[in-house]
Design an enzyme around this catalytic site. Sequence first.
Site, PDB file in Angstrom:
ATOM      1  N   ASP A  10     -15.533  -7.141  -1.822  1.00 26.44           N
ATOM      2  CA  ASP A  10     -15.850  -7.844  -3.069  1.00 26.44           C
ATOM      3  C   ASP A  10     -17.057  -8.757  -2.936  1.00 26.44           C
ATOM      4  O   ASP A  10     -17.392  -9.464  -3.889  1.00 26.44           O
ATOM      5  CB  ASP A  10     -14.653  -8.681  -3.519  1.00 26.44           C
ATOM      6  N   ASP A  70      -9.661 -10.883   1.969  1.00 23.09           N
ATOM      7  CA  ASP A  70      -9.728 -11.825   0.850  1.00 23.09           C
ATOM      8  C   ASP A  70     -10.643 -11.287  -0.242  1.00 23.09           C
ATOM      9  O   ASP A  70     -11.817 -11.018  -0.007  1.00 23.09           O
ATOM     10  CB  ASP A  70     -10.259 -13.183   1.324  1.00 23.09           C
ATOM     11  N   ASP A  89     -12.092  -5.142   3.225  1.00 20.80           N
ATOM     12  CA  ASP A  89     -12.096  -6.594   3.336  1.00 20.80           C
ATOM     13  C   ASP A  89     -10.701  -7.077   2.946  1.00 20.80           C
ATOM     14  O   ASP A  89      -9.954  -6.368   2.259  1.00 20.80           O
ATOM     15  CB  ASP A  89     -13.156  -7.164   2.393  1.00 20.80           C
TER      16      ASP A  89
END
Length: 221
Positions: free
Chosen positions: A164, A8, A6
């Site tokens: 995240d 961001d 990922d």
Amino acid sequence: MLYIFDWDGALIDSADKIVCAMQAAINQLGLPVITDDEIKAIIGLGLPEAIAVLYPAERLEAREELARHYSLECAMIDENGLCDVFPEVREGLGWLLEQGYTLAVATGKTRKGLDRMLRNHNMSHYFSATRCVDETASKPDPKMLLELLEELGVPAVQAVMVGDTEYDLAMAKAAGIKSLGVSYGVHPVKRLLSCSPLAVVDKFSEVVGYEISCDRCCMAE
């Protein structure tokens, strides 16, 4: 082994930028007030999907206008200063490449937004492929990952998703790909663990150092 990251929250510390841009856009349009935590909770989704969660009762036209204002705010913030790359990320990505691993990005950003960030941070050379939300389905739909596997010719058992948010890890589970959660992003560890990752680690060096066996695969249920 293919590592899919990922963007961001896993590689780039951009949560504050996203919150600032969304709050500015909301204020400009006079929409009902929402909290910073509510915005952080939808980071990782595609922009239309995220706004639909934040404002389910608003008309489609109003949500589309919010998306346009948000994108403009993000571009202005990027012009005025870069978000930080998380500690150990550049060193870790470089080490993975030296070991012969293939790296890719699967993100809820648009192609325009990701390309701008890759260029500004001088990080394009790390990745063999990238997939953005305006090119495919939004997380947690597995289509983004399945397309990357096909493009790179890598079977699911030889890939791991690093993210995240719950959306990252749920996407990996649906695609039959192993996952690692990182605790330094936006979603709490409890949400990450609900998707049965191999582990949730606290810093990027632990992503690089985690021993991943190719014969273990988190299959979709």
